[in-house]
Design a protein around this motif. Structure first.
Motif, PDB file in Angstrom:
ATOM      1  N   GLU A   5       0.600  -0.993  -0.058  1.00 17.67           N
ATOM      2  CA  GLU A   5      -0.259   0.269   0.477  1.00 17.67           C
ATOM      3  C   GLU A   5       0.818   1.409  -0.162  1.00 17.67           C
ATOM      4  O   GLU A   5       0.908   2.190  -0.660  1.00 17.67           O
ATOM      5  CB  GLU A   5      -0.761   0.078   1.645  1.00 17.67           C
ATOM      6  N   LEU A   6       1.778   0.795   0.177  1.00 14.22           N
ATOM      7  CA  LEU A   6       2.484   2.458   0.838  1.00 14.22           C
ATOM      8  C   LEU A   6       3.348   2.603  -0.549  1.00 14.22           C
ATOM      9  O   LEU A   6       4.212   3.940  -0.810  1.00 14.22           O
ATOM     10  CB  LEU A   6       3.789   2.091   2.047  1.00 14.22           C
ATOM     11  N   ALA A   7       3.845   1.752  -1.174  1.00  8.95           N
ATOM     12  CA  ALA A   7       4.483   1.613  -2.683  1.00  8.95           C
ATOM     13  C   ALA A   7       3.379   2.019  -3.230  1.00  8.95           C
ATOM     14  O   ALA A   7       3.611   3.148  -4.863  1.00  8.95           O
ATOM     15  CB  ALA A   7       4.961  -0.029  -2.816  1.00  8.95           C
ATOM     16  N   ARG A   8       2.453   1.762  -3.619  1.00  8.36           N
ATOM     17  CA  ARG A   8       1.199   2.564  -4.247  1.00  8.36           C
ATOM     18  C   ARG A   8       0.962   3.707  -4.362  1.00  8.36           C
ATOM     19  O   ARG A   8       0.638   4.807  -5.468  1.00  8.36           O
ATOM     20  CB  ARG A   8      -0.205   1.481  -4.271  1.00  8.36           C
ATOM     21  N   PHE A   9       0.801   4.278  -3.204  1.00  6.37           N
ATOM     22  CA  PHE A   9       1.224   5.363  -2.661  1.00  6.37           C
ATOM     23  C   PHE A   9       1.931   6.415  -2.616  1.00  6.37           C
ATOM     24  O   PHE A   9       1.809   7.268  -3.430  1.00  6.37           O
ATOM     25  CB  PHE A   9       1.038   5.321  -0.985  1.00  6.37           C
ATOM     26  N   ARG A  13       1.277   9.079  -6.205  1.00  9.52           N
ATOM     27  CA  ARG A  13       1.736  10.534  -6.070  1.00  9.52           C
ATOM     28  C   ARG A  13       2.211  10.947  -7.172  1.00  9.52           C
ATOM     29  O   ARG A  13       2.964  12.066  -7.565  1.00  9.52           O
ATOM     30  CB  ARG A  13       1.660  10.773  -4.385  1.00  9.52           C
ATOM     31  N   ARG A  14       3.542   9.953  -7.263  1.00  7.45           N
ATOM     32  CA  ARG A  14       4.953  10.248  -7.875  1.00  7.45           C
ATOM     33  C   ARG A  14       4.365  11.045  -9.541  1.00  7.45           C
ATOM     34  O   ARG A  14       3.887  12.335 -10.076  1.00  7.45           O
ATOM     35  CB  ARG A  14       5.977   9.382  -8.182  1.00  7.45           C
ATOM     36  N   GLU A  15       3.487  10.158 -10.328  1.00  5.84           N
ATOM     37  CA  GLU A  15       2.776   9.630 -11.352  1.00  5.84           C
ATOM     38  C   GLU A  15       2.270  10.470 -11.359  1.00  5.84           C
ATOM     39  O   GLU A  15       2.014  11.308 -12.752  1.00  5.84           O
ATOM     40  CB  GLU A  15       2.350   8.604 -12.020  1.00  5.84           C
ATOM     41  N   GLY A  16       1.315  11.422 -10.539  1.00  7.57           N
ATOM     42  CA  GLY A  16       0.287  12.426 -10.467  1.00  7.57           C
ATOM     43  C   GLY A  16       0.854  14.126 -10.747  1.00  7.57           C
ATOM     44  O   GLY A  16      -0.131  15.169 -10.568  1.00  7.57           O
ATOM     45  N   LEU A  17       1.592  13.697  -9.666  1.00  6.51           N
ATOM     46  CA  LEU A  17       2.544  15.697  -9.974  1.00  6.51           C
ATOM     47  C   LEU A  17       3.416  16.261 -10.696  1.00  6.51           C
ATOM     48  O   LEU A  17       4.213  15.452 -11.098  1.00  6.51           O
ATOM     49  CB  LEU A  17       3.477  15.357  -8.672  1.00  6.51           C
ATOM     50  N   PRO A  18       2.837  17.167 -11.437  1.00  8.77           N
ATOM     51  CA  PRO A  18       3.376  17.377 -12.577  1.00  8.77           C
ATOM     52  C   PRO A  18       4.458  18.334 -12.022  1.00  8.77           C
ATOM     53  O   PRO A  18       5.346  18.307 -11.282  1.00  8.77           O
ATOM     54  CB  PRO A  18       2.626  18.682 -13.040  1.00  8.77           C
ATOM     55  N   LEU A  35       6.496  12.939 -12.835  1.00  7.67           N
ATOM     56  CA  LEU A  35       8.308  13.133 -11.900  1.00  7.67           C
ATOM     57  C   LEU A  35       8.551  11.635 -12.157  1.00  7.67           C
ATOM     58  O   LEU A  35       7.932  10.509 -12.097  1.00  7.67           O
ATOM     59  CB  LEU A  35       8.732  13.304 -10.363  1.00  7.67           C
ATOM     60  N   ARG A  36       9.609  11.839 -12.861  1.00  9.12           N
ATOM     61  CA  ARG A  36      10.709   9.994 -12.406  1.00  9.12           C
ATOM     62  C   ARG A  36      11.057  10.534 -10.994  1.00  9.12           C
ATOM     63  O   ARG A  36      11.406  10.687 -10.324  1.00  9.12           O
ATOM     64  CB  ARG A  36      11.874  10.204 -13.451  1.00  9.12           C
ATOM     65  N   ARG A  37      11.372   9.115 -10.654  1.00 15.83           N
ATOM     66  CA  ARG A  37      11.940   7.636  -9.653  1.00 15.83           C
ATOM     67  C   ARG A  37      13.014   8.919  -9.401  1.00 15.83           C
ATOM     68  O   ARG A  37      12.992   9.403  -8.655  1.00 15.83           O
ATOM     69  CB  ARG A  37      12.496   6.646 -10.042  1.00 15.83           C
ATOM     70  N   GLU A  38      14.245   9.244 -10.633  1.00 15.86           N
ATOM     71  CA  GLU A  38      14.941  10.074 -10.126  1.00 15.86           C
ATOM     72  C   GLU A  38      14.268  11.504  -9.821  1.00 15.86           C
ATOM     73  O   GLU A  38      15.818  11.933  -8.710  1.00 15.86           O
ATOM     74  CB  GLU A  38      15.766  10.325 -11.218  1.00 15.86           C
ATOM     75  N   GLU A  39      13.830  11.805  -9.612  1.00 11.62           N
ATOM     76  CA  GLU A  39      13.669  12.989  -9.366  1.00 11.62           C
ATOM     77  C   GLU A  39      13.362  13.320  -7.819  1.00 11.62           C
ATOM     78  O   GLU A  39      13.343  14.163  -7.124  1.00 11.62           O
ATOM     79  CB  GLU A  39      12.491  14.398 -10.581  1.00 11.62           C
ATOM     80  N   VAL A  40      11.265  12.770  -8.124  1.00 14.60           N
ATOM     81  CA  VAL A  40      11.778  12.446  -6.528  1.00 14.60           C
ATOM     82  C   VAL A  40      13.247  12.047  -5.489  1.00 14.60           C
ATOM     83  O   VAL A  40      12.628  12.467  -4.776  1.00 14.60           O
ATOM     84  CB  VAL A  40      10.808  11.413  -6.440  1.00 14.60           C
ATOM     85  N   ALA A  41      13.735  11.128  -6.108  1.00 16.08           N
ATOM     86  CA  ALA A  41      15.108  10.769  -4.876  1.00 16.08           C
ATOM     87  C   ALA A  41      15.925  11.993  -4.351  1.00 16.08           C
ATOM     88  O   ALA A  41      16.220  11.956  -2.998  1.00 16.08           O
ATOM     89  CB  ALA A  41      15.570   9.502  -5.475  1.00 16.08           C
ATOM     90  N   GLU A  42      15.961  12.410  -6.020  1.00 13.77           N
ATOM     91  CA  GLU A  42      16.653  13.439  -5.967  1.00 13.77           C
ATOM     92  C   GLU A  42      16.141  15.044  -4.982  1.00 13.77           C
ATOM     93  O   GLU A  42      16.500  15.698  -3.831  1.00 13.77           O
ATOM     94  CB  GLU A  42      17.413  14.772  -6.582  1.00 13.77           C
ATOM     95  N   TYR A  51      14.924   4.532  -2.979  1.00 17.25           N
ATOM     96  CA  TYR A  51      13.424   4.985  -3.591  1.00 17.25           C
ATOM     97  C   TYR A  51      12.794   3.607  -4.275  1.00 17.25           C
ATOM     98  O   TYR A  51      11.619   3.458  -4.341  1.00 17.25           O
ATOM     99  CB  TYR A  51      13.207   6.438  -4.062  1.00 17.25           C
ATOM    100  N   VAL A  52      13.145   3.712  -5.400  1.00 22.56           N
ATOM    101  CA  VAL A  52      13.032   2.314  -5.687  1.00 22.56           C
ATOM    102  C   VAL A  52      12.488   1.300  -4.959  1.00 22.56           C
ATOM    103  O   VAL A  52      11.522   0.629  -5.417  1.00 22.56           O
ATOM    104  CB  VAL A  52      13.923   2.065  -7.353  1.00 22.56           C
ATOM    105  N   ARG A  53      13.439   0.966  -4.896  1.00 21.99           N
ATOM    106  CA  ARG A  53      13.241  -0.223  -3.796  1.00 21.99           C
ATOM    107  C   ARG A  53      11.488  -0.386  -2.941  1.00 21.99           C
ATOM    108  O   ARG A  53      10.536  -0.775  -2.460  1.00 21.99           O
ATOM    109  CB  ARG A  53      14.176  -0.819  -2.229  1.00 21.99           C
ATOM    110  N   LEU A  54      11.934   1.668  -2.402  1.00 27.68           N
ATOM    111  CA  LEU A  54      10.345   1.686  -1.652  1.00 27.68           C
ATOM    112  C   LEU A  54       9.472   1.270  -2.454  1.00 27.68           C
ATOM    113  O   LEU A  54       8.137   1.119  -1.563  1.00 27.68           O
ATOM    114  CB  LEU A  54      10.597   3.204  -0.937  1.00 27.68           C
ATOM    115  N   GLU A  55       9.509   2.179  -4.026  1.00 22.42           N
ATOM    116  CA  GLU A  55       8.001   2.222  -4.674  1.00 22.42           C
ATOM    117  C   GLU A  55       7.975   0.101  -5.325  1.00 22.42           C
ATOM    118  O   GLU A  55       7.165   0.080  -5.664  1.00 22.42           O
ATOM    119  CB  GLU A  55       8.539   2.857  -6.020  1.00 22.42           C
TER     120      GLU A  55
END
Length: 267
Positions: A5-9, A13-18, A35-42, A51-55
């Motif tokens: 559930e955490l991973a889905r959340f 949110r990442r995919e819905g954030l311009p 956003l890309r995963r790399e951008e969220v991590a940064e 971050y990828v492991r969390l998702e």
């Protein structure tokens, strides 16, 4: 911890954030609007691998510090932030302070209703956005933006009705803000100034008033237009703990004509 559930959340949110909403340039060649995963991590100050492991629901239990960073990177609203902590099995922390940024759709309201003075207030009664008519009506909001300070300390707005009502409403909202944001230094300093500088504020504070925002009518004396009868209506923005205040006049009244004159002047 409900890892899936955490991973889905996080993914949703990442995919819905311009990118623009996260303070990043949109750039060309994006496969998705989010956003890309790399951008969220940064943005969150963590490694991309973590971050990828969390998702992917493979990561360890995130610490409160990690969760705070993720909430900031993903621009989570207070309710979403609390939900993130709960999904991670961590007791939600109180936010550091009330949100003081205005969402674009809220800012757009300030200019969509002709002849209406509009301000947006944060939980501590700081005016964080306004339209020109509101500033012409209320005076310099840039250098004197806090309505509670004006009401109890400056005493420069002459009100003949609605004055006591707003005092109790303001104290009730400030008490609630103090409970929600115990770590906010600006709010603590405001409350200390109000309690030290206004016996009236201190007396109302002691009664612990319970008041809700709604329709109010007040009479104010404007330095150029004289006595005005103003209707105040509140639109709450629960996600950001903010209020949008619409100030209008009854149609075909001297106050309505005065506001029209003021609006034409500032335009």
């Amino acid at each position: 911890m409900a890892r899936s559930e955490l991973a889905r959340f996080l993914r949703d949110r990442r995919e819905g954030l311009p990118p623009g909403a996260a303070g990043l340039p949109s750039g060309p060649r994006r496969r998705t609007p989010g956003l890309r995963r790399e951008e969220v991590a940064e943005l969150a100050g963590m490694s991309v691998d973590y971050y990828v492991r969390l998702e992917q629901a493979r990561g360890p239990r995130p610490s409160p510090r990690i969760l705070r960073s993720l909430a900031g990177a993903l621009r989570l609203a207070p309710a979403e932030r609390t939900h993130l902590f709960r999904l991670a099995g961590v007791a939600p922390e109180p936010p550091a302070g009330p949100p003081r940024e205005v969402r674009p759709y809220v800012a757009g309201l300030l200019h969509r209703i002709p002849g209406t003075a509009v301000v947006v207030t944060a939980a501590g009664y700081d005016v964080i956005a306004w339209n020109p008519l509101a500033e012409a009506l209320l005076g310099d909001l840039g250098s004197r933006p806090n309505l509670a300070r004006r009401r109890f300390l400056d005493r420069d707005e002459v009100l003949t009705t609605g004055h006591e009502d707003f005092g109790e409403i303001a104290v009730a909202r400030l008490r609630a803000a103090a409970d929600r944001y115990p770590r906010d230094r600006a709010l603590a300093a405001l409350l200390a100034d109000l309690r030290a500088g206004s016996a009236e504020f201190d007396e109302i504070w002691a009664t612990n008033p319970v008041r809700a925002p709604g329709h109010r009518t007040k009479t104010m004396t404007h330095p150029e237009l004289g006595r005005l009868h103003i209707n105040c209506d509140i639109l709450t923005v629960p996600d950001d703990d903010q209020q949008v205040v619409f100030m209008t006049a009854d149609p075909d009244t001297p106050t309505a004509r005065a506001l029209h004159h003021l609006a034409t002047h500032v335009a």
